[in-house]
Design a protein around this motif. Structure first.
Motif, PDB file in Angstrom:
ATOM      1  N   ILE A  26       0.830  -1.207   0.000  1.00 57.44           N
ATOM      2  CA  ILE A  26       0.000   0.000   0.000  1.00 57.44           C
ATOM      3  C   ILE A  26       0.863   1.255   0.000  1.00 57.44           C
ATOM      4  O   ILE A  26       0.433   2.307  -0.487  1.00 57.44           O
ATOM      5  N   LEU A  27       2.095   1.164   0.515  1.00 54.82           N
ATOM      6  CA  LEU A  27       2.989   2.324   0.475  1.00 54.82           C
ATOM      7  C   LEU A  27       3.478   2.571  -0.949  1.00 54.82           C
ATOM      8  O   LEU A  27       3.539   3.710  -1.416  1.00 54.82           O
ATOM      9  N   GLU A  28       3.822   1.503  -1.655  1.00 54.07           N
ATOM     10  CA  GLU A  28       4.212   1.638  -3.061  1.00 54.07           C
ATOM     11  C   GLU A  28       3.068   2.236  -3.874  1.00 54.07           C
ATOM     12  O   GLU A  28       3.278   3.130  -4.701  1.00 54.07           O
ATOM     13  N   ALA A  29       1.854   1.730  -3.637  1.00 55.65           N
ATOM     14  CA  ALA A  29       0.698   2.206  -4.392  1.00 55.65           C
ATOM     15  C   ALA A  29       0.431   3.682  -4.124  1.00 55.65           C
ATOM     16  O   ALA A  29       0.054   4.421  -5.030  1.00 55.65           O
ATOM     17  N   LEU A  30       0.653   4.112  -2.888  1.00 58.67           N
ATOM     18  CA  LEU A  30       0.433   5.513  -2.542  1.00 58.67           C
ATOM     19  C   LEU A  30       1.378   6.412  -3.316  1.00 58.67           C
ATOM     20  O   LEU A  30       1.019   7.536  -3.688  1.00 58.67           O
TER      21      LEU A  30
END
Length: 230
Positions: A96-100
């Motif tokens: 989810i950090l990469e996606a953000l």
């Protein structure tokens, strides 16, 4: 690590209690989330672009910090439908950090990603108190039969009144009015059911007839109008 001269001159004072982060509810457990891999849950986020011409509802199913499932629903802008297609390929498999921090093509989708991260990180997921969370594929339940987004589209003017165009039941084909020209019901076509019947071999006209129904006091209407033509 560099320290300023002032800090280097200071004496060391021992740190007191260190209890870590407050636990948040995740899939039926209370977890202290310290790393991305500690996060799990299914939830939704809503985003919008700068001119607010379009909006996005983003549903993610996260397991151990990894996005395993993504449902992207967009509204109001033709270009963002293609952005959703690209973002759907981009999102799964990322943390989810990469996606953000990934360009999800459309600002509305990017904003939805920001909002959904807040839901997940603060333990406000739909599955906060569901033991084990939901299986991959659960996001499709939001779409209902025929796998179509739940859309409401209405138009009205002060001069000519309201026109129902689309509801959860489907495409509004007719509106029923009473003696006072007030709406008392409507006829709709459930496109999802219709397409399923056609794919199974039903004649298109027959499928259209079977997928057509009405709501309210439609049969009592004194006047029936086509909301797109009249």
């Amino acid at each position: 690590m560099e320290y300023s001269h002032e800090v280097e001159r200071m004496i060391c004072v021992a740190k007191g209690p260190d209890h870590g982060p407050a636990p948040i509810p995740q899939e039926g457990k209370w977890d202290q989330v310290r790393e991305i891999k500690d996060i799990s849950g299914l939830t939704h986020g809503v985003g919008w672009c700068a001119p607010q011409q379009g909006a996005c509802k983003l549903t993610l199913n996260v397991k151990n910090g990894i996005i395993e499932e993504a449902l992207i629903e967009t509204l109001g802008c033709s270009g963002m439908t293609h952005s959703a297609a690209m973002a759907a390929e981009i999102l799964t498999g990322k943390t989810i950090l990469e996606a953000l921090n990934t360009d999800l093509v459309c600002d509305a989708i990017n904003t939805a990603m920001r909002e959904i991260l807040l839901q997940i990180a603060y333990g406000r997921t739909q599955t906060a108190f569901s033991e084990g969370g939901l299986p991959i594929g659960a996001g499709l339940e939001d779409l209902g039969k025929g796998l179509r987004s739940q859309v409401g589209t209405m138009f009205s003017t002060r001069e000519k009144g309201v026109r129902y165009l689309e509801m959860a039941e489907g495409y509004i084909s007719k509106m029923a009015l009473d003696d006072n020209s007030e709406v008392i019901g409507y006829e709709f076509i459930h496109f999802g059911k219709m397409m399923e019947m056609i794919k199974k071999g039903t004649d298109a006209n027959e499928a259209l007839k079977k997928a057509t129904s009405n709501y309210g006091r439609f049969t009592e209407g004194k006047k029936i109008i086509d909301p797109r033509e009249e």
